[in-house]
Design a protein around this motif. Structure first.
Motif, PDB file in Angstrom:
ATOM      1  N   ALA A 476       0.839  -1.208   0.000  1.00 21.41           N
ATOM      2  CA  ALA A 476       0.000   0.000   0.000  1.00 21.41           C
ATOM      3  C   ALA A 476       0.865   1.246   0.000  1.00 21.41           C
ATOM      4  CB  ALA A 476      -0.920  -0.007   1.218  1.00 21.41           C
ATOM      5  N   VAL A 477       0.426   2.229  -0.743  1.00 25.26           N
ATOM      6  CA  VAL A 477       1.043   3.561  -0.698  1.00 25.26           C
ATOM      7  C   VAL A 477       0.038   4.496  -0.019  1.00 25.26           C
ATOM      8  CG1 VAL A 477       1.952   5.490  -2.035  1.00 25.26           C
ATOM      9  CG2 VAL A 477       2.386   3.136  -2.796  1.00 25.26           C
ATOM     10  N   ASN A 478       0.467   5.098   1.100  1.00 24.50           N
ATOM     11  CA  ASN A 478      -0.385   6.028   1.852  1.00 24.50           C
ATOM     12  C   ASN A 478       0.113   7.447   1.643  1.00 24.50           C
ATOM     13  OD1 ASN A 478      -2.091   4.162   3.706  1.00 24.50           O
ATOM     14  ND2 ASN A 478      -0.005   3.384   3.905  1.00 24.50           N
ATOM     15  N   LEU A 479      -0.742   8.289   1.087  1.00 25.37           N
ATOM     16  CA  LEU A 479      -0.374   9.682   0.833  1.00 25.37           C
ATOM     17  C   LEU A 479      -1.106  10.574   1.826  1.00 25.37           C
ATOM     18  CD1 LEU A 479      -0.969   9.409  -2.992  1.00 25.37           C
ATOM     19  CD2 LEU A 479       1.271   9.404  -1.896  1.00 25.37           C
ATOM     20  N   ARG A 480      -0.367  11.357   2.590  1.00 27.17           N
ATOM     21  CA  ARG A 480      -1.026  12.227   3.562  1.00 27.17           C
ATOM     22  C   ARG A 480      -1.834  13.302   2.840  1.00 27.17           C
ATOM     23  NH1 ARG A 480       0.201  17.299   6.348  1.00 27.17           N
ATOM     24  NH2 ARG A 480       1.976  17.457   4.955  1.00 27.17           N
ATOM     25  N   ILE A 481      -3.103  13.417   3.202  1.00 25.37           N
ATOM     26  CA  ILE A 481      -3.916  14.548   2.751  1.00 25.37           C
ATOM     27  C   ILE A 481      -3.833  15.582   3.869  1.00 25.37           C
ATOM     28  CG2 ILE A 481      -6.166  15.324   1.998  1.00 25.37           C
ATOM     29  CD1 ILE A 481      -4.792  13.266   0.126  1.00 25.37           C
ATOM     30  N   PRO A 482      -3.109  16.670   3.646  1.00 27.67           N
ATOM     31  CA  PRO A 482      -2.850  17.611   4.737  1.00 27.67           C
ATOM     32  C   PRO A 482      -4.139  18.167   5.342  1.00 27.67           C
ATOM     33  CG  PRO A 482      -1.437  18.090   2.844  1.00 27.67           C
ATOM     34  CD  PRO A 482      -2.465  17.089   2.379  1.00 27.67           C
ATOM     35  N   GLY A 483      -4.082  18.443   6.637  1.00 25.31           N
ATOM     36  CA  GLY A 483      -5.239  18.999   7.325  1.00 25.31           C
ATOM     37  C   GLY A 483      -5.653  20.351   6.777  1.00 25.31           C
ATOM     38  N   TRP A 484      -4.698  21.100   6.181  1.00 28.68           N
ATOM     39  CA  TRP A 484      -5.040  22.419   5.633  1.00 28.68           C
ATOM     40  C   TRP A 484      -5.746  22.303   4.288  1.00 28.68           C
ATOM     41  CZ3 TRP A 484      -2.811  22.464   0.974  1.00 28.68           C
ATOM     42  CH2 TRP A 484      -1.582  21.816   0.802  1.00 28.68           C
ATOM     43  N   CYS A 485      -5.799  21.109   3.700  1.00 28.03           N
ATOM     44  CA  CYS A 485      -6.308  20.950   2.333  1.00 28.03           C
ATOM     45  C   CYS A 485      -7.703  20.342   2.352  1.00 28.03           C
ATOM     46  CB  CYS A 485      -5.362  20.041   1.545  1.00 28.03           C
ATOM     47  SG  CYS A 485      -5.950  19.688  -0.122  1.00 28.03           S
ATOM     48  N   ASP A 486      -8.682  21.002   1.763  1.00 32.13           N
ATOM     49  CA  ASP A 486     -10.006  20.372   1.719  1.00 32.13           C
ATOM     50  C   ASP A 486     -10.433  20.034   0.293  1.00 32.13           C
ATOM     51  OD1 ASP A 486     -10.732  22.764   0.697  1.00 32.13           O
ATOM     52  OD2 ASP A 486     -12.385  23.127   2.091  1.00 32.13           O
ATOM     53  N   ARG A 487      -9.531  20.177  -0.670  1.00 27.49           N
ATOM     54  CA  ARG A 487      -9.845  19.691  -2.022  1.00 27.49           C
ATOM     55  C   ARG A 487      -8.595  19.046  -2.580  1.00 27.49           C
ATOM     56  NH1 ARG A 487     -11.162  23.582  -5.955  1.00 27.49           N
ATOM     57  NH2 ARG A 487      -9.983  25.059  -4.706  1.00 27.49           N
TER      58      ARG A 487
END
Ligand SMILES: [Zn+2]
Length: 646
Positions: A476-487
């Motif tokens: 699995a590759v896990n990419l962080r979706i930053p907390g500052w990003c909502d799109r």
């Protein structure tokens, strides 16, 4: 090609709410009995940083900071020579100064891992020989104590002599020098010193105690990881357990909370006291929690995490606002002109890294990113040769103090680790926590996996990752979706992945059979945001800060008609603009004040690199009346959520 951006707001809201717990672990405890302690870091030598943001900073530290640093540790080297029996001219070091030498040596170790240099390595070997010569026959090593004729680990002076702080930094430097060069001599010295500490505290005649400046705890856990010797982990845990039991008499009227000794570990609800000591202590607690899979430690580490990151951290990732005792304050006590020592920011980066290892949550890497791209980089000048001891949110005409009490080599050793902060892995998955251009080789069970990352982050939100396993394999590759990003939008081999596969830990997870030569494209929307602080943060009321992606902005008089008063208009039409000619190449934010005058904001980390002027992060906005809703455990949130009010 334009990628459709998918809202991830719901997932992030859940993540924030779920991280706010007390004694119990609702949800998480029920759904996952196994701790996430199997997550490991990728060795620094296996990460090549080749982007336009970090790579120049790493080269600056190698080429300018390290040569500049040696002059500040000459006294420490004199102290080593005196402890080895030589007659030396000039003043030797003070109590904790020896740690600066070891922090410089750790910086050099990282530099050698990234940029092999035979001459620099020779200089290190000469200093390692001096450290070995200064070590007492029983293994004890702190030249100041030896030269002063004081007893090692003096219980009457444990809150002042810094035995453990100095030894901890030596151990960390030795581990990294071994990792960089394969030379065992320094590590042998460190192990001998750690063995002496183990005998002193846990031997047949051992007595409880601890050093009042935490650091040794986390270093011993590192040594345990490096050597697989249980006794180092046992000692780390004992040094934590003995706190709060009245075992060490303070040398003066210093409150026991100053060195995290007010109450026993399990009764500590919040992280208190001297901020650097406190954050180092919390890192040690998290380290023990990772290594021992001990529920009590995990619980307390999470309490420390929540109290710090949800109520006591500036928007730039600084902690420790009080000048008195250099301490944490009450919840939401975050004055704009606070103390905010650079070492505390460096410590928070390490605490965030350990919390990620413990919990595997993207939210931990959000804090890691916030502190690295803002507070830590603000601490060190763009030219790499001067530093700030403090990192307040407003300032005026203060030159960089370049104070070598402790911070400068802590900043350089922290920045050089950026490649290692960026990734984590287990046997069957990789985590991409920071988006840093370059190449990383991850040791998975299926064989080595190579990730090639191309990005202009943090100035642009597009990240391309070429995924190249040695042979086809399942992981699995896990990419962080930053907390500052909502799109955010994701493509795999040019095809959209919809809906965005964000899991309950805040990662977009691609778990499949991978072929060599596949490509991921992640696009993170990066609008300029006006940010509000929680209504309880008094100094920020009526004010906003600007943020774009992970970068927090600040205003400098130089760009804004001298300031000191600036009031933004109520209708934000702020725009981002890359300026290759400015401050080494930065994206600035431009807009208009309430009176229609143009303003320019520059990244917080780049403030105070030109002529003297005012600097401000939080500025007034005309007519601002934020709602008390939409906080849900957040300490900071975008102003635009106001529009969602009914
Ligand atoms: Zn410091």
């Amino acid at each position: 090609m334009t990628i459709r951006l998918v809202s991830v707001n719901l997932v992030l809201t859940w993540t924030l709410a779920a991280s706010c717990f007390g004694d119990e672990l609702p949800g998480r405890a029920a759904s996952e009995t196994a701790l996430r302690s199997e997550i490991r870091l990728v060795p620094l030598k296996q990460v090549r940083v080749e982007d336009g943001f970090w790579a120049p900073k790493l080269r600056t530290i190698k080429q300018r900071t390290i040569p500049h640093s040696w002059q500040y540790v000459e006294g420490e080297i004199r102290a080593l020579r005196r402890a080895a029996g030589e007659t030396v001219e000039g003043e030797p070091n003070g109590t904790w100064g020896e740690a600066n030498l070891y922090k410089v040596m750790e910086t050099v170790a990282y530099a050698l891992a990234l940029f092999p240099d035979a001459e620099l390595e020779k200089r290190m070997d000469e200093i390692v020989a001096r450290v070995a010569a200064a070590q007492r026959p029983d293994g004890y090593m702190h030249a100041y104590v030896t030269n002063a004729g004081k007893p090692p680990w003096d219980p009457a002076f444990l809150d002042g002599s810094h035995d453990g702080y100095v030894l901890g930094h030596m151990i960390e430097a030795a581990i990294e020098y071994y990792a960089a060069t394969g030379k065992p001599q320094f590590l042998d010295v460190a192990r001998k010193a750690a063995d002496q500490a183990h005998r002193h505290f846990l031997g047949p005649q051992g007595k409880p105690g601890f050093c009042g400046h935490a650091e040794l705890e986390m270093a011993l856990v590192e040594l345990y990881r490096a050597t697989d010797q249980q006794r180092y982990l046992d000692l780390a845990r004992a040094l934590i357990e003995w706190r709060g039991r009245g075992l060490v008499a303070p040398a003066g009227p210093t409150p026991r909370a100053y060195f995290q000794d007010a109450v026993p570990l399990r009764n500590q609800r919040t992280l208190e006291g001297h901020a650097v000591r406190a954050v180092f202590f919390a890192t040690g607690v998290a380290d023990v929690a990772v290594a021992r899979r001990e529920r009590d430690y995990r619980l307390v580490a999470n309490r420390f995490w929540d109290s710090t990151t949800m109520r006591r951290m500036t928007i730039t990732g600084s902690v420790g606002p009080r000048r008195e005792h250099e301490a944490f304050g009450e919840d939401y006590e975050l004055p704009l002109d606070g103390y905010y020592e650079s070492c505390a920011a460096c410590g928070l980066a390490d605490f965030a890294q350990r919390m990620f290892l413990l919990e595997g949550r993207a939210e931990c890497a959000d804090v890691l990113e916030r502190v690295l791209y803002n507070a830590v980089l603000h601490g060190i000048a763009l030219d790499g040769t001067s530093t700030y001891y403090q990192n307040p949110l407003c300032d005026h005409d203060r030159p960089r103090d370049n104070c070598w009490v402790c911070c400068p080599p802590n900043l350089s050793r922290t920045v050089l680790q950026i490649g290692r902060y960026a990734y984590g892995h287990t046997e069957h998955e990789v985590f991409v926590n920071l988006y840093v251009g370059g190449r990383c080789t991850v040791p998975l069970a299926a064989g080595p996996l190579q990730l090639d990352v191309q990005t202009d982050y943090p100035w642009q939100g597009k990240v391309r990752i070429d995924v190249s396993p040695e042979k086809p394999g399942s992981f699995a590759v896990n990419l962080r979706i930053p907390g500052w990003c909502d799109r955010a939008a994701l493509q795999l081999n040019g095809r959209p992945v919809e809906p965005l596969p964000v899991n309950d830990r805040g990662y977009a997870r691609l778990d499949r059979i991978w072929q060599p030569g596949e490509t991921i494209t992640l696009e993170l929307a990066m609008p300029v945001e006006r940010i509000l602080a929680h209504p309880n943060v008094r100094d920020c009321q009526g004010r906003v800060a600007l943020q774009r992606g992970p970068i927090v902005y600040g205003f400098e008089g130089l760009d804004n008609q001298g300031l000191p008063r600036i009031e933004l208009g109520a209708d934000p039409r702020d725009v981002a603009e890359y300026r290759p000619d400015l401050l080494g190449g930065v994206t600035v934010v431009r807009g208009h004040t309430a009176d229609g005058q143009a303003f320019t904001a520059v990244p917080f980390f780049a403030l105070a690199n030109r002529d003297k002027s005012w600097q401000k992060v939080w500025v007034a906005q005309r007519g601002l009346k934020p709602s008390s809703a939409w906080w849900e455990g957040r300490l900071y949130r975008p102003l635009r959520l106001e529009r969602l009010q009914p």
